[in-house]
Design a protein around this motif. Structure first.
Motif, short mmCIF file in Angstrom:
data_model
loop_
_atom_site.label_atom_id
_atom_site.label_comp_id
_atom_site.label_asym_id
_atom_site.label_seq_id
_atom_site.Cartn_x
_atom_site.Cartn_y
_atom_site.Cartn_z
N ALA A 62 0.83 -1.20 0.00
CA ALA A 62 0.00 0.00 0.00
C ALA A 62 0.86 1.25 0.00
N ILE A 63 1.99 1.20 0.67
CA ILE A 63 2.87 2.37 0.74
C ILE A 63 3.86 2.36 -0.43
N CYS A 64 4.45 1.21 -0.66
CA CYS A 64 5.56 1.13 -1.61
C CYS A 64 5.08 1.24 -3.05
N GLY A 65 3.96 0.61 -3.37
CA GLY A 65 3.55 0.59 -4.77
C GLY A 65 2.14 1.07 -4.97
N ALA A 66 1.60 1.86 -4.02
CA ALA A 66 0.22 2.33 -4.09
C ALA A 66 -0.73 1.16 -4.30
N GLY A 67 -0.50 0.09 -3.58
CA GLY A 67 -1.39 -1.07 -3.66
C GLY A 67 -0.88 -2.17 -4.57
N VAL A 68 -0.02 -1.80 -5.50
CA VAL A 68 0.53 -2.82 -6.40
C VAL A 68 1.83 -3.35 -5.79
N GLY A 69 1.95 -4.65 -5.74
CA GLY A 69 3.15 -5.22 -5.14
C GLY A 69 3.72 -6.33 -5.98
N MET A 70 5.02 -6.48 -5.91
CA MET A 70 5.70 -7.56 -6.58
C MET A 70 6.72 -8.11 -5.58
N PHE A 71 6.44 -9.31 -5.07
CA PHE A 71 7.28 -9.85 -4.00
C PHE A 71 7.91 -11.17 -4.44
N LEU A 72 9.05 -11.46 -3.85
CA LEU A 72 9.68 -12.76 -4.06
C LEU A 72 9.65 -13.50 -2.72
N ARG A 73 8.93 -14.60 -2.69
CA ARG A 73 8.93 -15.43 -1.48
C ARG A 73 10.17 -16.30 -1.56
N VAL A 74 11.13 -15.98 -0.71
CA VAL A 74 12.47 -16.52 -0.90
C VAL A 74 12.49 -18.03 -0.70
N ARG A 75 11.91 -18.51 0.36
CA ARG A 75 11.99 -19.95 0.61
C ARG A 75 11.20 -20.77 -0.40
N GLU A 76 10.18 -20.15 -0.97
CA GLU A 76 9.36 -20.89 -1.94
C GLU A 76 9.83 -20.67 -3.37
N CYS A 77 10.73 -19.72 -3.56
CA CYS A 77 11.22 -19.37 -4.90
C CYS A 77 10.04 -19.10 -5.82
N GLU A 78 9.24 -18.14 -5.42
CA GLU A 78 8.04 -17.85 -6.18
C GLU A 78 7.75 -16.37 -6.08
N ILE A 79 7.31 -15.79 -7.21
CA ILE A 79 6.93 -14.38 -7.20
C ILE A 79 5.46 -14.30 -6.82
N VAL A 80 5.11 -13.29 -6.05
CA VAL A 80 3.71 -13.05 -5.77
C VAL A 80 3.37 -11.67 -6.30
N LEU A 81 2.33 -11.62 -7.14
CA LEU A 81 1.87 -10.33 -7.65
C LEU A 81 0.68 -9.91 -6.81
N MET A 82 0.64 -8.64 -6.46
CA MET A 82 -0.50 -8.17 -5.67
C MET A 82 -1.04 -6.89 -6.25
N ALA A 83 -2.37 -6.76 -6.20
CA ALA A 83 -2.99 -5.53 -6.63
C ALA A 83 -4.25 -5.39 -5.81
#
Ligand SMILES: [Zn+2]
Ligand SMILES: [Zn+2]
Ligand SMILES: [Zn+2]
Ligand SMILES: [Zn+2]
Length: 1034
Positions: A943-964
């Motif tokens: 909410a702060i970093c991307g105005a609600g849009v997020g792109m995260f890397l879950r390190v242990r799962e080696c997976e990207i999570v897209l959020m909006a």
């Protein structure tokens, strides 16, 4: 069947008399009586059963005689065995490393031995931006393919057979899937081969072929024939190998002789039936295999007949085999050539006919140019305008002619063509409006706490913008309205529909391309300006910049009276809201997204901001990709911008004039003194492109009185555009100058107009600022030009959409250097190509203005370092740099400590790809409140970093999570690949992983082009969620 059963049977077969062995097999399959002709039945079911059993029995014999890849049964190594498995897997289709590993049997230490053999049998094909790396079988390994490989499952068998037949057809060879040449048995097992030439074997095959040749359809099946033919091939290959190995007399394997002799007196030998089968239409599919078997008979016959050195045999008969194949190949080639020649002939005929037609109708063709040239002369009456047309200037008294209007659009819903005209039914363009931080120069800056006041001035850090995207599809407003309501009603009933589209926010899928939209932009016809160039010139002689500024302040002073009678602008704002709601209910959703409810009053301003951000992000994208300004923009992007600009321009007519006039005065105060306006920000605190669009679109409001609807004339519009742009460019140059920190001395390069003008400017500026910036003695001319370029590019886009004047063609080319680009932009925008010349042209006014700009207290504060200064050109935002080796990230994650709890529980370290912070996801310890709701660390951060849009890397799962938005997200493969070109979700395989730059770039583009929301909607649509994941808790 287990491998060990096969070995048992092979041991038995090697110890027993082959006839006896086969007799026992027949008995076991309860087929003894059938092949002994002691049994007959008319029952279809029984016949079917017998056929099935016969198929199974033949398959068993194929395996016993052919499967020799076991160390001890033949002279093979473990490596050979693995190799053969891999070859047969790859014969089905090219495979990824992980699926190969999964399909191969493991030994005691869970190894498959794949690594040692894979490079010998296969070629690695690198993955593209999506998908994974594949292994493809080497050509020379294809002949090892056995269609009856005993480890194939039934579906694998048919898939492999199909794939190999397809390959052979593509290569232009026959479709016979020959049995491969197997390795010879070890001496202890060498007796097994005699199964393939014993009397019972011959008898069985003969009976089967007989049934087929006599075409008694319920007595044979195609798989049966296929297997029998395979067995014949196996036998002939065995005979051939033996004949090649020793002299004819020593060879006791006599399949070919028996096959031809037994029963030949009644014309009923195996060979006889085989020849007969060749011409059977019902066996067309097996024809190639029959042909190949007959050839093999020939080969073996030659081998037996010829005496002399063995070596020459093999050469000869392989030649013979080749020659038969050659003949077939030649036949195919001949046919193909004939077909080609035929085609060419037809083409030649066609073109001849065409030529004839043109010849005979020459008159007709000659007339065409004449008639068009007549209209040309008519057009050249006002030829004095021609050079203006070609000048391609978008701003000012030289403004060219508007050339682009909306072409007739086709409504994607009712398929009707529709002109975009003032009186015609309204057309709308799909659009998706979302908040964006792609352009921010200050990531993580929290949104303004003052809810309810949309900022009049965009701060230069562009912290949070609004992005408008469009797939470019156009509909009738009424058609869209109907569609939208229908969609809302049907989706409401769908399970978890709220996860895919947000009905409350007016989201819908584009009816044609299914991209996510949440609003529409009405198409408004471009109004071509009818500029009288002569009067414009006369006006220009008197209307200097100074005069223009005076006129503006007078006008504003005059209007101030009307504002006062309005009591406060608050009331006017309410009126605006009311007006907006009533007259344009169907467009209400536009521009309300991402902006607080109370902002409706400033709707004009909002739409202006939209225009800004849209063109800014377009320009950002183009620069990122190194593309030219015009020409490379997709049609839909440009038409989206054009629609938005035209809509915003028209919007002022619908809103309260007083509000706009007030806003105009406030904005203009940044540049020139405006009576009664206080607390204006300094030139370091505003974004000048936003200011340009705001001023430009609101200036016509100055001409309107409460009672009379007046429009500025074309001439005054032109000068308004021109002087506003001049003023803004100068102020922006000063902004860039003040913000630049690497001020190099011009020194030696003091000659030239540009340097001279620049030096002069600097001396003026330093009079007002040098006390503050001791030690700085000059500045970099190039630096200023570089800093101003993005502003000019955006301005060019904006004026192109506003006035419809086509840009110079050179701007569409890719080869332009920044230098010549600047030159072209300047001429398009009616600016001197030496930008410093502006200050000299308007010297008398500008000197006082510079004094005013520089003496603002904010500037002295900024120069002392007490305020953050944004540098120009803006830095382009990218995703964070990821390490090449994934273990670096894993290591980083293992040291991760949750900031809020100290327990040793396993955490889910999650990396924000926009800013690089490591978060503690999916854990109650790090939940936060967001708008009164408990959310996970990632949602709160996005909410702060991307105005609600997020792109995260879950390190242990080696997976990207897209959020909006809070509730929507989707997993996406991480841009890390192992050596086999595959991703490793959940790190299940554990191979070393390396960054794939292409895939990471794809993610970057997805974010930059605002496609995250879109991607999520698409993936959810596919997944058809049954158990929704609670994304807000991430
Ligand atoms: Zn329609
Ligand atoms: Zn579409
Ligand atoms: Zn972040
Ligand atoms: Zn935590």
């Amino acid at each position: 069947m287990f491998d060990k059963d096969v070995i048992m049977l092979q041991i038995a077969a090697s110890k027993m008399d082959p006839n006896h062995f086969l007799m026992l097999v027949l008995l076991r399959f309860e087929l003894f009586d059938i092949f002994n002709d002691n049994c007959s039945s008319k029952d279809q079911e029984v016949l079917k059963q017998w056929n099935r059993l016969t198929e199974e029995m033949l398959y068993l014999i194929i395996i016993i005689a052919g499967e020799r890849y076991v160390p001890g049964i033949s002279h093979v190594t473990k490596e050979d065995v693995t190799m053969r498995e891999v070859i047969h897997l790859l014969c089905i289709e090219p495979m990824a490393h992980s699926s190969l590993v999964k399909s191969l049997p493991e030994n005691e230490s869970h190894e498959t031995g794949l690594e040692t053999v894979i490079s010998k049998v296969a070629i690695f094909k690198k993955p593209g931006v999506s998908g994974h790396g594949l292994y493809e079988l080497k050509k020379e390994c294809l002949e090892e393919f056995n269609p009856f490989f005993y480890h194939y499952s039934r579906p694998q068998h048919s898939k492999a057979e199909e794939a190999q037949k397809k390959r052979r057809t593509q290569e232009g060879s026959d479709k016979a899937l020959r049995p491969p040449v197997p390795p010879p048995f070890c001496p202890a097992f060498s007796n097994i081969v005699y199964l393939l030439c014993c009397d019972i074997f011959i008898h069985i095959l003969k009976r089967i072929f007989q049934k087929a040749a006599e075409d008694r359809s319920n007595r044979w099946t195609e798989p049966m024939i296929q297997r029998a033919l395979h067995l014949v091939g196996q036998a002939l290959l065995e005979e051939k190998t033996q004949l090649e190995g020793s002299s004819t007399e020593e060879v006791t394997f006599d399949f070919s002789l028996k096959a031809q002799k037994t029963g030949s007196r009644h014309g009923k030998s195996l060979f006889h039936f085989l020849t007969k089968m060749k011409s059977l239409p019902s066996l067309k599919a097996q024809n190639d295999m029959i042909m190949w078997n007959l050839q093999m008979f020939e080969v073996v016959k030659c081998l037996r007949e010829k005496s002399g050195p063995v070596a020459s045999f093999s050469v000869d008969h392989s030649k013979l085999e080749e020659s038969v194949q050659d003949k077939e190949k030649a036949e195919r080639k001949r046919k193909a050539e004939a077909a080609k020649a035929h085609r060419q002939k037809i083409m030649a005929q066609m073109s001849a006919m065409q030529k004839n037609f043109i010849e005979s109708n020459k008159m007709l063709y000659d007339n065409v140019p004449e008639s068009s040239s007549q209209s040309d002369t008519a057009a050249s009456v006002d030829s004095f305008r021609m050079d203006v047309d070609e000048s391609r200037v978008a701003v000012g008294p030289q403004q060219g002619v508007c050339s682009t209007d909306w072409e007739a659009q086709i409504c994607i819903l009712c398929q009707e063509e529709q002109e975009v005209q003032a009186q015609a039914p309204a057309m709308v363009l799909t659009a998706c409006v979302q908040r964006s931080t792609v352009l921010t120069q200050n990531r993580g800056k929290t949104l303004s706490p003052k809810v309810g006041t949309y900022p009049l001035f965009m701060p230069p850090d562009l912290a949070v913008g609004t992005h408008t995207g469009s797939c470019g599809h156009v509909m009738h407003a009424t058609c869209w309205q109907k569609y939208f309501e229908a969609v809302q009603n049907t989706t409401r009933n769908r399970l978890h529909a709220d996860l895919i589209i947000d009905l409350e926010n007016g989201e819908y899928m584009c009816p044609l391309c299914k991209s996510l939209c949440n609003t529409v932009i009405p198409l408004i016809p471009v109004e071509p300006s009818k500029l009288n160039y002569e009067s414009a010139e006369i006006v220009g002689q008197h209307l200097t910049l100074e005069r223009w500024i005076q006129i503006m302040s007078c006008r504003i002073r005059g209007l101030r009276g009307t504002w006062e009678t309005d009591n406060n602008s608050e009331k006017a704002a309410d009126e605006a809201t009311a007006l907006f709601d009533e007259s344009q209910a169907e467009f209400r959703s536009i521009l309300s997204f991402g902006v607080q409810e109370s902002c409706h009053s400033q709707i004009v301003l909002c739409s202006i901001i939209h225009v800004n951000d849209f063109s800014l992000s377009l320009d950002n994208m183009l620069q990122e990709e190194g593309k030219p300004l015009f020409g490379s923009l997709q049609n839909r992007q440009l038409s989206g911008l054009k629609a938005l600009v035209q809509f915003s321009a028209a919007q002022r007519l619908k809103s309260s004039q007083a509000v706009i006039q007030k806003h105009f005065a406030d904005m203009l105060a940044v540049l020139v003194p405006v009576p009664n306006v206080e607390n204006t920000p300094s030139i370091l605190e505003v974004d000048f492109f936003h200011l340009l669009v705001g001023l430009d679109l609101s200036i016509p409001a100055l001409y309107q009185e409460a009672a009379v609807d007046l429009q500025p004339s074309a001439v005054s519009s032109a000068y308004n555009h021109l002087y506003l742009l001049h003023l803004l460019t100068m102020a922006h140059m000063l902004q860039v100058l003040l913000a630049s920190h690497d001020c190099a001395v011009i020194g030696g390069r003091g000659e030239g107009d540009e340097a001279q003008a620049a030096a002069e400017l600097f001396s003026i500026v330093s009079q007002h600022t040098d006390r503050l910036r001791a030690g700085v003695t000059g500045f970099c001319v190039e630096g200023v030009k570089r800093g101003v370029l993005p502003f000019l590019r955006c301005a060019a886009l904006f004026f192109n959409c506003l006035t419809g004047v086509p840009p110079p063609e050179e701007l569409s080319g890719t080869t332009e250097s920044p230098e010549s680009q600047l030159h072209l932009l300047c001429s398009y925008l009616s600016l001197p190509s030496n930008l410093f010349q502006l200050f000299q042209d308007h010297r008398d006014v500008v000197t006082t203005l510079i004094k005013r700009w520089c003496e603002n207290t904010a500037i002295s504060k900024a120069l002392k370092g007490e305020m953050q200064i944004i540098r120009y050109p803006h830095k382009r935002n990218r995703l964070i740099d990821l390490p090449e080796d994934y273990s670096v990230l894993l290591n980083q994650a293992s040291h991760f400590k949750c900031p809020n709890s100290s327990d040793d529980e396993r955490k889910h370290p999650t990396l924000c790809l926009l800013c690089g912070v490591m978060l503690c996801a999916q854990s109650p310890c790090c939940q936060e409140q967001l708008n009164g709701e408990e959310v996970g660390a990632c949602t709160a951060h996005a909410a702060i970093c991307g105005a609600g849009v997020g792109m995260f890397l879950r390190v242990r799962e080696c997976e990207i999570v897209l959020m909006a938005s809070k509730t929507r997200g989707s997993p996406y493969p991480a841009p890390y690949l192992d050596d086999y070109g595959e991703t490793d979700p959940q790190l299940g395989r554990g191979n070393p992983l390396h960054l794939c730059p292409e895939r990471y770039r794809k993610l970057l583009h997805m974010w930059q082009q605002h496609c995250v929301l879109e991607e999520i909607a698409r993936s959810l649509e596919v997944l058809n969620v049954m158990f929704p994941f609670e994304w807000q808790m991430l």
